[in-house]
Each structure stands twice: as structure tokens, then as C-alpha cells.
Enzyme design. Structure first.
Site, PDB file in Angstrom:
ATOM      1  N   ALA A  35       0.762  -1.249   0.000  1.00 28.46           N
ATOM      2  CA  ALA A  35       0.000   0.000   0.000  1.00 28.46           C
ATOM      3  C   ALA A  35       0.793   1.301   0.000  1.00 28.46           C
ATOM      4  CB  ALA A  35      -0.949   0.012   1.194  1.00 28.46           C
ATOM      5  N   PRO A  56       3.239   4.421  -0.835  1.00 26.89           N
ATOM      6  CA  PRO A  56       2.946   5.479   0.134  1.00 26.89           C
ATOM      7  C   PRO A  56       1.462   5.791   0.294  1.00 26.89           C
ATOM      8  CG  PRO A  56       3.685   6.453  -1.926  1.00 26.89           C
ATOM      9  CD  PRO A  56       3.792   4.958  -2.098  1.00 26.89           C
ATOM     10  N   GLY A  57       0.588   5.116  -0.434  1.00 28.85           N
ATOM     11  CA  GLY A  57      -0.826   5.250  -0.129  1.00 28.85           C
ATOM     12  C   GLY A  57      -1.679   5.956  -1.178  1.00 28.85           C
ATOM     13  N   CYS A  91       3.641  -1.236 -12.230  1.00 28.33           N
ATOM     14  CA  CYS A  91       4.061  -0.119 -13.092  1.00 28.33           C
ATOM     15  C   CYS A  91       5.174  -0.617 -14.001  1.00 28.33           C
ATOM     16  CB  CYS A  91       4.471   1.108 -12.275  1.00 28.33           C
ATOM     17  SG  CYS A  91       5.772   0.817 -11.081  1.00 28.33           S
TER      18      CYS A  91
HETATM   19  N1  SAM Z   1       0.071   1.050  -3.964  1.00 27.68           N
HETATM   20  C1  SAM Z   1       1.065   2.058  -3.650  1.00 27.68           C
HETATM   21  C2  SAM Z   1       0.501   3.434  -3.990  1.00 27.68           C
HETATM   22  O1  SAM Z   1      -0.387   3.529  -4.824  1.00 27.68           O
HETATM   23  O2  SAM Z   1       0.949   4.409  -3.382  1.00 27.68           O
HETATM   24  C3  SAM Z   1       2.380   1.784  -4.344  1.00 27.68           C
HETATM   25  C4  SAM Z   1       2.889   0.419  -4.017  1.00 27.68           C
HETATM   26  S1  SAM Z   1       4.517   0.082  -4.558  1.00 27.68           S
HETATM   27  C5  SAM Z   1       4.253  -0.371  -6.200  1.00 27.68           C
HETATM   28  C6  SAM Z   1       4.773  -1.472  -3.813  1.00 27.68           C
HETATM   29  C7  SAM Z   1       4.882  -1.416  -2.295  1.00 27.68           C
HETATM   30  O3  SAM Z   1       4.858  -2.754  -1.815  1.00 27.68           O
HETATM   31  C8  SAM Z   1       6.172  -0.806  -1.767  1.00 27.68           C
HETATM   32  O4  SAM Z   1       5.866   0.162  -0.815  1.00 27.68           O
HETATM   33  C9  SAM Z   1       6.892  -1.988  -1.117  1.00 27.68           C
HETATM   34  O5  SAM Z   1       7.639  -1.596   0.007  1.00 27.68           O
HETATM   35  C10 SAM Z   1       5.737  -2.887  -0.734  1.00 27.68           C
HETATM   36  N2  SAM Z   1       6.049  -4.318  -0.655  1.00 27.68           N
HETATM   37  C11 SAM Z   1       6.980  -5.021  -1.328  1.00 27.68           C
HETATM   38  N3  SAM Z   1       6.909  -6.323  -1.028  1.00 27.68           N
HETATM   39  C12 SAM Z   1       5.863  -6.452  -0.161  1.00 27.68           C
HETATM   40  C13 SAM Z   1       5.272  -7.557   0.511  1.00 27.68           C
HETATM   41  N4  SAM Z   1       5.751  -8.784   0.341  1.00 27.68           N
HETATM   42  N5  SAM Z   1       4.228  -7.326   1.342  1.00 27.68           N
HETATM   43  C14 SAM Z   1       3.747  -6.066   1.519  1.00 27.68           C
HETATM   44  N6  SAM Z   1       4.285  -4.999   0.926  1.00 27.68           N
HETATM   45  C15 SAM Z   1       5.313  -5.176   0.082  1.00 27.68           C
END
Ligand code: SAM
Length: 304
Positions: free
Chosen positions: A118, A120-121, A239
Site C-alpha cells: 500500500a 505510500p498510499g 508499473c
Molecule cells: N500502492 C502504492 C501506492 O499507490 O501508493 C504503491 C505500491 S509500490 C508499487 C509497492 C509497495 O509494496 C512498496 O511500498 C513496497 O515496500 C511494498 N512491498 C513489497 N513487497 C511487499 C510484501 N511482500 N508485502 C507487503 N508490501 C510489500
């Protein structure tokens, strides 16, 4: 291909898309992407935000598929972060493509939702706004510092019914069950690279990195489908424009069975530049001056 294109990525784009589409993607990754924002309906209406932008002398353009999305063609991010409406959480700086998965998810008031990756949200706060804070959202984030950033953004945006779990989503207890799930998976970021400003990231883009990322994506998707209520829907997004992180991940899930693709309606996203996809009904956005490269698939879990 340009010199600043990571060699492995360039090779994959040519292989997967052919010369013409690969050149389109390359041009998109090399262009200066416009800043965009989403009006946060929990705190403001588009009209008020447009008036504030008019007052600040900032030009904006709309898009066909959302009244909440504005593109700011002439300014950099710092011109917006200096505005009081940014501080008040009335807008969220978010790429246009990144606003698509929550719209495809179609969350409704009263539902119990999971946002699996999630921070930075951007998408969590968008779902909270789309449901008027009347859905319960569990937002999972593996990295502690990013989970803190997520909490900060949730508070500033007024997203009131979100529980943050600082946990690897693969470790979520299978006793949980959700009406709808967004898996905005961690990915290579191949759709958002800024060619020309890559620095060390250029060398990091390798076959090994991609294989590792795809494995995590597959494991997260498997978990998501276990936690989703039978007969209910989820969205998988990245992305990235690479098949290994997109079509291949979805095809593996389809092969395991018990799930089908719910086609994304292209008419709902008029004006979005797209790329060919290997799994019909999924959407892959081509990077350009307005859009980041993005992939979106909607899936429905079979009834028991
Ligand atoms: N959905 C977010 C937004 O719209 O702001 C962007 C998400 S970014 C693509 C992916 C996120 O997943 C990163 O913050 C990363 O730290 C987290 N992440 C990576 N592996 C993960 C896991 N196994 N479980 C939960 N979070 C994870």
C-alpha cells in the site's frame, strides 16, 4: 535503442513488442512526464481545486475518464507542494496511470477491502475517497519506514477507516477474508523509468532482478486469491510493461484454476495510450508525456 536504455530492458522490449512498439515505449520513457494530481473528494471538490490553481496561475488539463484527475503541463511538483491545498490534503500528487487500478477495482461502501502493497498510499487514499470513507480498508506494507509514510498520508488525506499492517503480505493469516483486494505489486518499475536520469538503476536492471520480482509477484497473487472471498473480484497491477511481471503472472494464476479475467472496459478509459496484451481483457498503458507504463488485470475468484 538509446544509449541510456538498460541493455536487458531494451532487449526485452524488442522481443516482446517488436520494433515499432518498443520505439514508442522508449520515447515515452525518455519524455519529461507531466505532473498530475488527484482531487481528494474527502476534502475538496474539483471546482474548488481548479479555482485555487487559477488563483496560483497554474494551468491544468483534464482527462476523459475521471473528473478528479488533473494534468499540470507547465509546473514541477514543488510548485504544487507549496500550495495550502496540498498541505491540507485536498489534492494528492499521483500519476494518471496509477489512478486506474482503484477505478477498475470498483470498491463499494460497506465492503471489507485489502490493499496488499500500500505505501505510500496513493491508491489506498483513492479507494477511501471513492467509497466516501464508508468501506473498511486493511493496508499492508512490508517496510516499516514506508508504513509510517503511509500512515502520514492517510491522516493528511482524511482516510479514516484504514488499518495499517506493517507486515509482508505473504505472511497474512489465511483466516482473513476480503470482499475485494488490490494487489499493486512491487515491480521492476520498467514503465516509470526516466531514461537519462537512471544512474545506478541502469546496471541494476537485469534478468535476475526480473526473475526475483516475478517470483514475489506470483506469491503475492497466490496469497491474494486465497484471501479473496469466492465469487469476488480483485485487481492485480504493476508499473511495468514487461510480460514476465504482467501476462505471465496472470497466466500462471489462470492455469492453477478457480479464477477468471474480468475484462477491463477500454471505453471507460478513453484517451489512455495502450500496448498490446497477451491476456485478453487486461490493460497495459504505454508510457508517454502524460502516462506512466502500467498494467492492470481484474480477476474473479470462482464460487466454491
Ligand atoms: N500502492 C502504492 C501506492 O499507490 O501508493 C504503491 C505500491 S509500490 C508499487 C509497492 C509497495 O509494496 C512498496 O511500498 C513496497 O515496500 C511494498 N512491498 C513489497 N513487497 C511487499 C510484501 N511482500 N508485502 C507487503 N508490501 C510489500
Amino acid at each position: 535503442m538509446r544509449e541510456d536504455m538498460p541493455a536487458f530492458l531494451g532487449e526485452q522490449l524488442l522481443l516482446q513488442y517488436g520494433e515499432e512498439e518498443a520505439a514508442r515505449i522508449e520515447a515515452g520513457l525518455a519524455s519529461r512526464r507531466r505532473v498530475s494530481l488527484r482531487v481528494n473528494r474527502l476534502k475538496a471538490e474539483p471546482k474548488a481545486v481548479m479555482e485555487a490553481l487559477d488563483e496560483a496561475g497554474i494551468r491544468y488539463e483534464g482527462v476523459l475518464w475521471s473528473e478528479d484527475a488533473l494534468v499540470l503541463p507547465d509546473v514541477r511538483e514543488d510548485a504544487l507542494t507549496a500550495l495550502p491545498l496540498y498541505e491540507r490534503g485536498e489534492i494528492y500528487l499521483q500519476s494518471l496511470s496509477s489512478m486506474i487500478p482503484p477505478l477498475v477495482l470498483g470498491a463499494r461502501e460497506g465492503e471489507n477491502l485489502l490493499d496488499m502493497a500500500a505505501a505510500p498510499g496513493g491508491k489506498t487514499t483513492q479507494i477511501a475517497a471513492l467509497t466516501g470513507n464508508r468501506a473498511m480498508i486493511t493496508a499492508c506494507e512490508r517496510h516499516a519506514a514506508r508504513a509510517e509514510r503511509l500512515k502520514f498520508n492517510l491522516a493528511r488525506q482524511g482516510a479514516a477507516r484504514v488499518t495499517v499492517m506493517n507486515i509482508d503480505a505473504r505472511q497474512l493469516d489465511d483466516l482473513f477474508s476480503f470482499d475485494r483486494i488490490l494487489l499493486d505489486a512491487p515491480c521492476s518499475g520498467s514503465g516509470t523509468l526516466a531514461l537519462g536520469a537512471l544512474g545506478r538503476r541502469k546496471a541494476q536492471f537485469s534478468r535476475e532482478l526480473l526473475a526475483r520480482t516475478a517470483k514475489t509477484q506470483g506469491a503475492l497473487l497466490e496469497k491474494a486469491l486465497r484471501l479473496l472471498r469466492p465469487g469476488h473480484e480483485m485487481v492485480y497491477s504493476t508499473c511495468s510493461v514487461l510480460e514476465q511481471e504482467n501476462g505471465e503472472v496472470i497466466r500462471r494464476a489462470l492455469k492453477r484454476g478457480g479464477v477468471q479475467v474480468v475484462p477491463v472496459d477500454p471505453a471507460a478509459f478513453g484517451g489512455v495510450p495502450t500496448l498490446p496484451v497477451s491476456v485478453p481483457g487486461t490493460l497495459c498503458v504505454c508510457p508517454d508525456e502524460r502516462y506512466e507504463g502500467f498494467f492492470v488485470a481484474k480477476l474473479r475468484k470462482a464460487e466454491r
